[in-house]
Design an enzyme around this catalytic site. Structure first.
Site, short mmCIF file in Angstrom:
data_model
loop_
_atom_site.label_atom_id
_atom_site.label_comp_id
_atom_site.label_asym_id
_atom_site.label_seq_id
_atom_site.Cartn_x
_atom_site.Cartn_y
_atom_site.Cartn_z
N TYR A 103 0.84 -1.38 0.15
CA TYR A 103 -0.07 -0.03 0.16
C TYR A 103 1.52 1.27 -0.20
O TYR A 103 0.51 2.46 -0.98
CB TYR A 103 -0.61 0.19 1.10
CG TYR A 103 -1.56 1.55 0.82
CD1 TYR A 103 -2.92 1.36 0.66
CD2 TYR A 103 -1.47 1.67 2.19
CE1 TYR A 103 -3.59 2.97 0.82
CE2 TYR A 103 -2.23 3.58 2.70
CZ TYR A 103 -3.27 3.98 1.94
OH TYR A 103 -3.84 4.77 1.86
N LYS A 107 1.77 4.05 -2.91
CA LYS A 107 0.90 5.61 -2.91
C LYS A 107 1.86 6.53 -3.12
O LYS A 107 2.24 7.43 -3.58
CB LYS A 107 0.41 5.73 -1.28
CG LYS A 107 -1.32 4.99 -0.76
CD LYS A 107 -1.84 6.66 -1.67
CE LYS A 107 -2.98 6.39 -1.04
NZ LYS A 107 -4.22 7.08 -2.03
N ASN A 132 -4.22 9.68 9.72
CA ASN A 132 -5.88 9.11 10.72
C ASN A 132 -6.48 10.50 10.29
O ASN A 132 -7.29 11.22 11.34
CB ASN A 132 -5.69 8.63 11.94
CG ASN A 132 -5.37 7.53 11.41
OD1 ASN A 132 -5.51 6.26 11.47
ND2 ASN A 132 -4.17 7.59 12.33
N PRO A 279 -50.07 28.22 39.28
CA PRO A 279 -50.31 29.63 40.15
C PRO A 279 -50.80 29.85 41.09
O PRO A 279 -51.14 29.30 41.69
CB PRO A 279 -51.87 29.46 39.53
CG PRO A 279 -52.15 28.89 37.95
CD PRO A 279 -51.35 27.19 38.20
#
Length: 368
Positions: A103, A107, A132, A279
């Protein structure tokens, strides 16, 4: 300007295309795995800027690395040269480009194709060795442990951590896209680029934060999710929620006066709650030495009464939901609030500290 984005359906590509449109760029040509090589060639012929984000990182065999990373990048670079284009070319690489694996080497070859294109044509070129990347829309159980951790945490699935102290450097998708879009201004120098800020952390710290995010729905205690890495991770965590996880219930305590509910607690900026009063009902009748509270009547009519606990000085004020007004309690003044209207009163309340049952800093002193 015609902007070509390869890998447009991927994690970074999808976010980038949306943010490009938000910045006013309308002519965005999206390229994905379904795009034929012939069509890609036509797109490159007309392109004014190319973001090459497509790539292979989970192949069936290592040969796909060569085709999907090195060869595809070389094809794009060669076609741009063939068309006599001198347009900016951006490539998404990886920190693994320095490693001796299939890999990483694919790249590295992709980087070299882009660099050669830029140097030989004089065109601008930009190479990003992303660490990441995390953020919304990254697939769990694919290439981001953050995505997997978010998904598993939300869905009560186990998280596998071999070494909680393992260091990791993260960059947030919004920062990545902002950096990539800034290249369109044409003021950035060619070469290797990086995204700022980077967030150095550990695998264990990420998991701990995600567990804290999940626990916050029960203990109501939020992390400092407004800035920095925690903000980015929290946003990412939320993005993995399914619609049936969008809401949650909080406890409500009711008596003859009305109801009271805590909504949110912070570690260093107090807590939020609300209460109702029928109230004629009065709530409060106490003072604090240090604690501060801010009241906002959302509905109904209220009479606030104050009395200085040392001098006996008194003060009254009226407020109602039709004219929003913050009423503050002041240390050393006893205070209460009475619903003087004909309908239920609803009041939002912020206190500058979380209520501590062991040291509540709340002392009864009814006002006559």
């Amino acid at each position: 300007m015609k902007i070509v984005v390869t890998g447009s359906k991927g994690f970074i590509g999808k976010n980038l295309c949306i943010m490009l449109r938000e910045h006013g760029y309308k002519n965005i040509i999206e390229v994905d795995r379904e795009t034929s090589q012939e069509l890609l060639e036509n797109y490159l012929r007309d392109a004014d800027f190319v973001y090459h984000l497509a790539g292979i990182n989970r192949p069936k065999d290592d040969e796909e690395f060569q085709f999907g990373n090195a060869d595809l990048t070389s094809f794009i670079a060669e076609k741009l040269k063939q068309f006599n284009k001198k347009i900016p070319l951006v490539v998404s690489s990886s920190t693994q480009a320095t490693l001796n694996n299939a890999y990483g080497q694919s790249k590295l070859k992709a980087e070299q194709s882009v660099e050669h294109y830029g140097i030989s044509t004089g065109a601008a070129y930009y190479i990003y060795r992303f660490p990441n990347v995390f953020g919304k829309w990254c697939k769990p159980n694919y290439n981001s442990f953050v995505a997997t951790f978010c998904y598993n945490t939300l869905n009560d699935l186990d998280i596998t951590i071999n070494d909680p102290l393992a260091p990791v450097t993260l960059v947030y998708i919004d920062d990545v896209c902002t950096n990539l879009i800034s290249l369109l201004e044409g003021s950035s120098q060619s070469g290797y680029k990086s995204v700022s800020p980077e967030y150095p952390t550990t695998v264990g710290e990420v998991a701990d934060l995600l567990r804290a995010f999940k626990a916050s729905r029960d203990n109501l205690l939020t992390e400092n999710v407004g800035t920095g890495f925690t903000r980015a991770l929290y946003s990412t965590y939320l993005s993995y929620m399914s619609p049936d996880q969008f809401s949650y219930s909080i406890r409500s305590y009711g008596d003859e006066r009305g109801v009271f509910s805590e909504m949110l607690k912070t570690k260093d900026a107090g807590q939020f709650s609300f209460f109702t009063a029928h109230p004629g009902i009065t709530r409060g009748g106490h003072y604090h030495h240090s604690k501060n509270e801010k009241f906002l009547v959302l509905k109904g009519k209220a009479l606030f009464k104050f009395e200085h606990i040392a001098t006996g000085e008194r003060y009254e004020l009226y407020t109602d939901g039709s004219s929003p007004q913050i009423v503050e309690t002041v240390p050393g003044w006893s205070h209460d609030i009475t619903n003087i209207g004909d309908e239920e009163m609803i009041v939002m309340l912020w206190a500058n500290e979380i209520f501590d049952r062991q040291a509540p800093d709340t002392f009864a002193r009814p006002l006559s």
